[in-house]
Scaffold this active site. Structure first.
Site, PDB file in Angstrom:
ATOM      1  CE  LYS A   1      14.865 -16.833  -4.415  1.00  0.00           C
ATOM      2  NZ  LYS A   1      13.213 -16.662  -4.900  1.00  0.00           N
ATOM      3  CB  THR A   2       9.823 -20.125  -3.226  1.00  0.00           C
ATOM      4  OG1 THR A   2      10.552 -19.517  -4.184  1.00  0.00           O
ATOM      5  CG2 THR A   2       8.329 -19.939  -3.743  1.00  0.00           C
TER       6      THR A   2
ATOM      7  CG  ASP B   1      11.537 -13.848  -3.837  1.00  0.00           C
ATOM      8  OD1 ASP B   1      12.533 -14.017  -3.336  1.00  0.00           O
ATOM      9  OD2 ASP B   1      10.791 -14.404  -4.739  1.00  0.00           O
ATOM     10  CD  GLU B   2      15.140 -14.008  -6.692  1.00  0.00           C
ATOM     11  OE1 GLU B   2      16.360 -13.474  -6.292  1.00  0.00           O
ATOM     12  OE2 GLU B   2      14.968 -14.914  -6.963  1.00  0.00           O
TER      13      GLU B   2
ATOM     14  CD  GLN C   1      21.117 -17.091  -6.165  1.00  0.00           C
ATOM     15  OE1 GLN C   1      20.853 -17.641  -7.196  1.00  0.00           O
ATOM     16  NE2 GLN C   1      20.860 -17.749  -4.968  1.00  0.00           N
TER      17      GLN C   1
ATOM     18  NE  ARG D   1      21.309 -21.310 -10.990  1.00  0.00           N
ATOM     19  CZ  ARG D   1      20.724 -21.013  -9.836  1.00  0.00           C
ATOM     20  NH1 ARG D   1      19.276 -21.176  -9.872  1.00  0.00           N
ATOM     21  NH2 ARG D   1      21.131 -20.636  -8.812  1.00  0.00           N
TER      22      ARG D   1
END
Length: 725
Positions: A35-36, A219-220, A251, A606
């Site tokens: 995503k970044t 973002d987020e 998330q 993770r």
């Protein structure tokens, strides 16, 4: 212009997201899906392919670290400076707005930012002034109340309370607002609320920014709270600017601190005709790990839906360890880490994740016994350390005398004979005069409102701050800091401390000077703001993030909440037990159990290569020992993706998750019904639980059951009427 370098490395969904012409775009980005990269490449596309000015783009992230990485990657991709771009956190961008439009925001030009500690100190002072006993209302509870109200966009004047405790909290909130306005202070929540009000009450100013920012990227987005979402809607609703949000409803794990998952789930309702692009290809984890994550999160009903996949191999099976107790669990984890290191791997590639901070103690002891270096991720950062906060308070007073929190922090640090009675007299004068503590201190000293010794001590402190101000004029920022640290005698004070702690504090103070040197070469000032003022603001904003320092090659210990956004080749998830994870308080609420499940999904994803999940059959935690069964989340993972390891660390059988951890079970019978250890049963009054023990048979048969909510109970089989599940 050749723009192939912007899109050639992207997969098809990423490319669609980067080049989209949609007015409203939701990029639903799964864990490890890049995503970044999409955000950075979309900004680069807008600048280079669509010829937008960098100053027409507003990009919002949630951490300073993420914002810095985004700026660096944009600059690297386009080979142009991006220091003037509006790329930052909600708080950082709101702060920039308020510095630029301080008059419209009804703030003094030199307003100060309160960090969490300073805010709490101010609340305690107000409570003491109003005679409110902190034994009845903890100051931290009041702090949460004030911040929560601001996050919801509510001023004290907008609230009506009826409960006595709530009325007191509201009363303190009123006084707190008055004190902040009088002293020119804003806290973190105030930054966002004041910036929202700035636009809300100044339509022309709002229109200017609506027309300036042609593209807004967030973002987020699943982590936005009420005021952040209102801030974005105000900037975008009814305008021609375009909006791209990136997030993952799977998330969303910060509901407890105000994040609203419905903002992303209902995005297409708030912004009709929005395009949705799903990023589902994972570049982080093996196929087995993704299969487990998908299977768990699929149990949540209220989700937008996506399925992670990878071109990588399936990899190793997930290891499950059923420990006897928390000591056995910690021993096993430490031994596995030591084996990992002995095989030539790095300790920093290992993370231990847990639901509750209290679980770290036993883990730390086990790692210490094995001489395995570790760090607690989320420990005190540089600007949170006491000696640094003291030095920063001196710098704040030099810059702005009316900073009450800075005054209170260092008026007697290092000790200079100014006791609590003296400070209370200064507070009393400040209340009567409606002035700052600094003005009250000068009045106390000049009019001799205290005994001579106390008055002289206050007078000397005032003279010291004035002298520091005069003697640092014209100096570089690092030289100002160095002079203040030495002349305030902070440095000498810590040099006189014995042992390693004093030496560490001296080194930290010296490092502050280095931080000033670096800051002075990088910062871009807003308007007439001084370099010292900008550095003070920078320190407060940095300390607000609460992330840990980096240490050399050590195992990382952290809560599952802290792990979001990170990745590790090897991950241990410990304490995966019903009542602990998911927590006991969440079991009765669908919304809470779904957030706990999202937290489990975050923990699983993770892991890059190896995942080990541990649970203890008994655990002493919070001073109580409980008998446990595996978490329902563990039972939601496909059995074919797991292997169970016993004490000798060899796989002996597929996972079955019996309460006793063995296939050999005691059996009892009553009226043709057979009960055995490990069976899950339901009682009409006590709910669900697992059989722990059986005695006798027939009418005399007794059964011990560990109920999820009621604990252990012995029941007569003929009367219990247990339903076998």
């Amino acid at each position: 212009m050749d723009i192939s370098h912007i899109i050639s490395s992207l997969n098809e969904p990423q490319r669609l997201a980067v080049t989209s012409e949609a007015d409203r775009l939701l990029v639903l980005a799964g864990a490890g899906s890049g995503k970044t990269r999409v955000l950075v490449h979309r900004i680069a596309w807008l600048i280079q392919a669509e010829n937008h000015s960098p100053f027409e783009i507003l990009a919002v992230t949630f951490t300073n670290k993420a914002a810095a990485e985004m700026r660096y990657r944009i600059e690297d991709l386009l080979n142009i400076p991006v220091s003037g771009m509006w790329v930052g956190t909600f708080h950082g961008l709101a702060h920039r707005l308020l510095r630029t439009h301080w008059q419209d925001a009804k703030l003094p030009q030199s307003f100060q930012i309160l960090d969490s500690d300073d805010q709490l100190r101010l609340i305690k002072r107000i409570m003491k002034e109003q005679g409110i006993d902190d034994a009845r209302i903890p100051p931290k509870q009041v702090q949460w109340y004030i911040n929560h109200c601001k996050d919801e966009g509510r001023r004290a004047d907008h609230i009506e309370e009826f409960d006595m405790i709530a009325k007191w909290q509201l009363q303190i909130y009123h006084s707190y607002e008055d004190a902040c306005q009088r002293g020119g202070m804003v806290d973190f929540a105030e930054l966002l609320l004041r910036a929202h009000e700035l636009w809300l009450h100044n339509p022309k100013l709002l229109k200017h920014y609506q027309e300036r920012f042609r593209h807004i990227l967030v973002d987020e987005f699943q982590d936005t709270n009420t005021i952040q979402n209102a801030w974005l809607q105000l900037l975008t609703t009814g305008t021609t600017n375009k909006m791209t949000i990136v997030g993952d409803d799977d998330q969303s794990i910060y509901g407890w601190r105000g994040a609203r998952i419905e903002h992303i789930q209902e995005f297409d309702r708030d912004f009709p005709n929005a395009d949705i692009i799903r990023l589902e290809q994972n570049y982080r984890s093996t196929g087995v790990i993704l299969a487990a994550a998908n299977s768990v999160i699929r149990k949540n009903e209220s989700r937008l839906g996506k399925e992670l996949w990878t071109e990588a191999s399936d990899g190793d099976l997930i290891t499950v360890y059923a420990a006897f107790n928390e000591l056995d669990e910690a021993r096993f984890v430490a031994e596995q880490i030591q084996n990992w290191v002995d095989d030539g791997n790095s300790r920093s590639e290992v993370a231990i994740l847990y639901r509750s901070n209290a679980q770290s103690r036993v883990m730390e002891e086990a790692l210490l016994r094995c001489s395995i270096p570790y760090r607690i991720y989320g420990g005190l950062r540089f600007f949170d350390r006491a000696e640094i906060k003291n030095a920063m308070s001196y710098l704040r007073l030099v810059e702005y005398r009316n900073d009450d929190t800075a005054f209170e922090r260092v008026v007697n640090v290092p000790p200079r004979g100014i006791g609590n009675r003296t400070v209370e007299k200064v507070r009393e004068v400040a209340r009567d005069e409606g002035s700052s503590l600094w003005s009250a201190a000068m009045k106390v000293a000049e009019e001799k409102l205290l005994p001579a010794r106390a008055a002289n001590a206050i007078k000397d402190f005032v003279a010291l701050i004035n002298l520091l101000d005069e003697s640092t004029q014209g100096l570089a920022l690092s030289e100002q800091a160095e002079h203040v640290i030495e002349s305030s005698t902070l440095l000498a004070h810590h040099k006189n401390e014995k042992g390693e702690k004093g030496q560490t504090r001296v080194e930290n103070l010296k490092e502050l000077v280095s931080a000033c040197q670096q800051f002075g070469s990088e910062v871009e000032l807003e308007g007439d703001q001084s370099l010292l003022s900008a550095f003070v603001d920078h320190a407060v904003l940095e300390s607000g993030e609460g992330q840990a320092d980096e240490f050399e090659d050590s195992v990382q210990l952290m809560t599952l909440h802290s792990a979001k956004g990170l990745e590790f080749p090897t991950v241990f998830m410990v304490g995966v037990e019903q009542g602990l994870f998911p927590s006991r308080m969440s079991i009765e609420s669908l919304d809470k159990i779904e957030e706990e499940r999202r937290l489990c999904y975050v923990g699983i994803t993770r892991a890059m290569k190896h995942l080990t999940i541990c649970y203890a059959e008994s655990r002493r935690l919070y001073g109580k020992e409980t008998l446990n069964r595996p978490s329902q989340f563990l039972r939601e993972i496909p059995k074919e993706t797991m292997q169970e390891v016993r004490v000798n660390t060899s796989v002996v059988r597929p996972t079955t998750f019996t309460a006793g951890g063995t296939n050999e079970s005691s059996v009892t019978e009553h009226d043709g019904v057979f009960y055995e250890i490990g069976q899950q049963v339901r009682h009409s009054t006590f709910g669900e639980g697992y059989i722990l023990n059986c005695e006798g048979s027939g009418p005399r048969a007794r059964i011990e059951v560990n109920f999820d909510l009621e604990g252990n109970k012995w029941l007569m089989a003929q009367y219990a009427k247990l339903e076998i599940l």
